[in-house]
Design an enzyme around this catalytic site. Structure first.
Site, mmCIF file in Angstrom:
data_model
loop_
_atom_site.group_PDB
_atom_site.id
_atom_site.type_symbol
_atom_site.label_atom_id
_atom_site.label_comp_id
_atom_site.label_asym_id
_atom_site.label_seq_id
_atom_site.Cartn_x
_atom_site.Cartn_y
_atom_site.Cartn_z
ATOM 1 N N LYS A 67 19.083 -2.956 -50.911
ATOM 2 C CA LYS A 67 19.611 -4.065 -51.713
ATOM 3 C C LYS A 67 20.119 -3.584 -53.071
ATOM 4 C CE LYS A 67 15.974 -6.530 -51.828
ATOM 5 N NZ LYS A 67 15.071 -7.599 -52.294
ATOM 6 N N ARG A 142 10.666 -16.690 -52.175
ATOM 7 C CA ARG A 142 9.725 -15.915 -51.368
ATOM 8 C C ARG A 142 8.956 -16.787 -50.378
ATOM 9 N NH1 ARG A 142 8.743 -10.752 -53.528
ATOM 10 N NH2 ARG A 142 9.656 -10.418 -55.594
ATOM 11 N N ARG A 181 13.400 7.379 -54.259
ATOM 12 C CA ARG A 181 14.302 6.461 -54.968
ATOM 13 C C ARG A 181 14.163 6.580 -56.481
ATOM 14 N NH1 ARG A 181 13.715 0.289 -53.333
ATOM 15 N NH2 ARG A 181 11.669 0.585 -54.311
ATOM 16 N N ARG A 214 9.926 3.984 -60.022
ATOM 17 C CA ARG A 214 8.919 2.937 -60.136
ATOM 18 C C ARG A 214 7.543 3.477 -59.772
ATOM 19 N NH1 ARG A 214 12.784 -1.139 -56.811
ATOM 20 N NH2 ARG A 214 14.094 -1.863 -58.529
ATOM 21 N N ARG A 225 2.748 -3.424 -49.293
ATOM 22 C CA ARG A 225 3.854 -4.313 -49.678
ATOM 23 C C ARG A 225 4.627 -4.784 -48.454
ATOM 24 N NH1 ARG A 225 7.402 -1.333 -54.011
ATOM 25 N NH2 ARG A 225 8.429 -3.379 -54.129
#
Length: 270
Positions: A67, A142, A181, A214, A225
């Site tokens: 995304k 969500r 990432r 992150r 997650r």
């Protein structure tokens, strides 16, 4: 540069009122401080966006689905604003808006920010000039309850969600993606050490600013997650499927293929 762009955008934002010197002054914009180059860039962007249809898009997908790579491309091509609920909450608190102060009180008390507050902050955000052609909503809704509240808010002004892009990637593929990432915080541009490396390691291609990783981009955290994501998000996808606005994307394909599929489906809608 960002503040200059916002001043130019505010001055040139379409309105029923003529763009007089008095109106520009009332908006607090000093055109003398804006370079001709910036004015021409903004005019060029306005011309590019003039005939773009409005679109309101939701991005749904697990961590590492791509995304962050696709969102800036969608934003630029379709002249949309990007709305991330976490960023909007922090901005509302920093600006001490009424809703921001209510959100801060809830957070200070250790409570969750209510759905009504979040939707209210989104409602305020979409009134900004940069959202005149629509928005990309990332990280919200969500739950089905949040989706219903969002739809009710948009319906008050005769608008609706036009497309939900469902980024699908096998869980086992996401581990490699996420652990490599790197993010450019201010723009949201994302890179990957293997799949989409920056030109210079650790540095954003556009600004030359440092990239960050992150804290929760690790395998153990990711598995938790993903479990939570699937449990929470599947009902939201089902909700929007009933409205006929969901497009499933095989986000395990090369970046260019995913971009092409996104463009195809967005160009067909509205």
């Amino acid at each position: 540069a960002l503040n200059r762009r916002r001043h130019v955008s505010a001055a040139l934002h379409p309105s029923n009122q003529p763009l007089t010197c008095e109106r520009v002054h009332a908006m607090g914009v000093n055109l003398a401080s804006i370079t001709t180059e910036d004015l021409l860039k903004e005019l060029k962007q306005r011309l590019f966006c003039a005939n773009k249809p409005e679109k309101r898009i939701i991005l749904v997908g697990p961590p590492g689905c791509g995304k962050g790579t696709q969102s800036p491309k969608i934003k630029e091509e379709h002249c949309l604003c990007h709305l991330a609920t976490g960023d909007m909450l922090r901005e509302a608190v920093a600006k001490k808006t009424r809703l921001g102060m209510e959100a801060k009180a809830a957070m200070d008390a250790g409570a969750l920010v209510s759905d009504d507050l979040v939707v209210g902050i989104i409602e305020d955000a979409v009134k900004a000039p940069e959202c005149s052609k629509g928005f990309i909503l990332d990280g919200f809704p969500r739950t089905v309850a949040q989706a219903e509240k969002l739809d009710d808010m948009l319906a008050k002004s005769g608008k609706k969600i036009d497309k939900v892009l469902d980024f699908q990637v096998p869980d086992e593929v996401l581990v490699e993606r996420v652990t490599g990432r790197w993010i450019h915080p201010s723009s949201g541009r994302s890179y990957h050490t293997k799949f989409a490396p920056p030109k210079v390691p650790g540095v954003d291609d556009v600004t030359g600013e440092p990239l960050v990783q992150r804290k929760d981009d690790n395998a153990a955290t990711l598995k938790k997650r993903l479990q939570a994501f699937h449990k929470q998000t599947n009902p939201v996808i089902s909700y929007y499927k009933k409205k006929g606005v969901v497009t499933a994307l095989d986000a395990n394909k090369p970046m260019e293929s995913v971009s092409a599929k996104i463009q195809e489906c967005l160009n067909k809608s509205k």
